[in-house]
Design a protein around this motif. Sequence first.
Motif, PDB file in Angstrom:
ATOM      1  N   LYS A   1       0.809  -1.137   0.060  1.00  0.00           N
ATOM      2  CA  LYS A   1      -0.014  -0.249  -0.159  1.00  0.00           C
ATOM      3  C   LYS A   1       0.908   1.187  -0.254  1.00  0.00           C
ATOM      4  CE  LYS A   1      -3.803   2.292   2.170  1.00  0.00           C
ATOM      5  NZ  LYS A   1      -4.753   2.371   3.664  1.00  0.00           N
TER       6      LYS A   1
ATOM      7  N   SER B   1      -5.474   2.295  -4.310  1.00  0.00           N
ATOM      8  CA  SER B   1      -4.473   1.706  -3.364  1.00  0.00           C
ATOM      9  C   SER B   1      -5.072   0.408  -2.693  1.00  0.00           C
ATOM     10  CB  SER B   1      -3.799   2.440  -2.538  1.00  0.00           C
ATOM     11  OG  SER B   1      -4.469   2.846  -1.384  1.00  0.00           O
ATOM     12  N   GLU B   2      -6.328   0.617  -2.506  1.00  0.00           N
ATOM     13  CA  GLU B   2      -7.075  -0.472  -1.636  1.00  0.00           C
ATOM     14  C   GLU B   2      -7.371  -1.777  -2.657  1.00  0.00           C
ATOM     15  OE1 GLU B   2      -7.444  -0.696   1.629  1.00  0.00           O
ATOM     16  OE2 GLU B   2      -7.016   1.420   2.180  1.00  0.00           O
TER      17      GLU B   2
END
Length: 449
Positions: free
Chosen positions: A385, A399-400
């Motif tokens: 991340k 990013s998740e």
Amino acid sequence: MASNGTGGLPPIDFEKVRNDSDGSVTGMAKGLFNQFIEGNPYFAAGGGLMVLGTSLALLRRGVISTSRLAYHQLIVDLEIPSKDKSYLWFLQWMSRYPHRSSRHLSVETNYLQHNNGSVSTEVNFVPGVGNHLIRYKGAFMLIKRERSGQIANITNGTPFETVKLTTLYRDRHLFQELLMEAKDLAVKRQTGKTVIYTSWANEWRPFGQPKAKRNLKSVILDNGLKESILNDVNDFLQNGKWYYDRGIPYRRGYLLYGPPGSGKTSFIQALAGELDYNSCIMNLADPNLTDDRLNYLMNNLPERSLMLLEDIDAAFVKRSKNDEGFVNGVTFSGLLNALDGVASSEEIITFMTTNHPEKLDPAVMRPGRIDYKTYVGNATEYQIKQMFLRFYPEEKELSEQFVQKAVELDTPISTAQLQGLFDFNKQNPKNAVLMVESLRYPNHVFCCK
């Protein structure tokens, strides 16, 4: 033939002498001398040449003495020996000086052989042996670089060299200005940068140009690991008196182990920049490396430098196979003595890396040789991340998604793989998410957009 008792010389006419003289004793002596010279055939034959030769010799000696006197009064020299630190500063300064007359150049090649067998080289041209003429701040200077054929540096066998600068005595103050300018140039080249040193014979030499310092924030290790190592190093550097007061050798060894591509060497280089230190890279697999040379180099590190021994397991066999571990001239005991023997260096920080800690002999792992060891592994969820946000700071939602897809692969992912993927998609974070599947293959090469 009757002899006149003068050995064949013409008779002296005393009446003529009296007539030619002024009547005094001195005048008579002059008359005798003149008649003797004029009538002497031997003097006429060779005496003139003798007087001429003597006169020329005296004239030559006078000219030499006068020129030497003029030289000492009008000319001034400055000699810089190769053992002085300003020697390299001056050569680098002159190689970049725009107004010089030189037909003699010397090549200076920086050579680095990596542990994987690859070789990096860099070629620079510096003023060679001979005469060079420059004009510095309106004054002409003759620069002569000389190399001794009989005197050599006993530590590395290189010939002893000197550079001699010659100019008018009135311009002698320019020597100080020139050397300060050369020093400032050298310092400027290193300001905000890290110098990488490699071993050459029995000395450390800069490899290539100083590298821009790598920001420590750019290296993403597992949560808290980077800060832990940095705090330990700072604590060591700030407590030298504590070590000395207790008689403890003032040195510290670090071992970073883990799979390749996990960021071990990158972190060490970034740490050196953070501490404002340089890096000295030692290749233990160097075929010319010996115990004495290893010990000498580790005891003569450049100021403010970290020692880096990469892939330390590749240089030695296990002690159970061979007690001395002879590999490429370095023995197992030679390494141990260099790390913490009687003759080992003080005030030194040594970093060692390995991909296979199980291959290291327990004797290397004991405190005093390795004081701090930590695992630097493949990318964790935290690292994945943080690296994504490092490349795409505004894409928190993406990013998740990226982390979720990477975890679902259920395969080890190195930080080197992640960097390669993000580098391939510099301006396209969405495409990076779509290409997560490629991380399943460690040797995948990103190309051909």
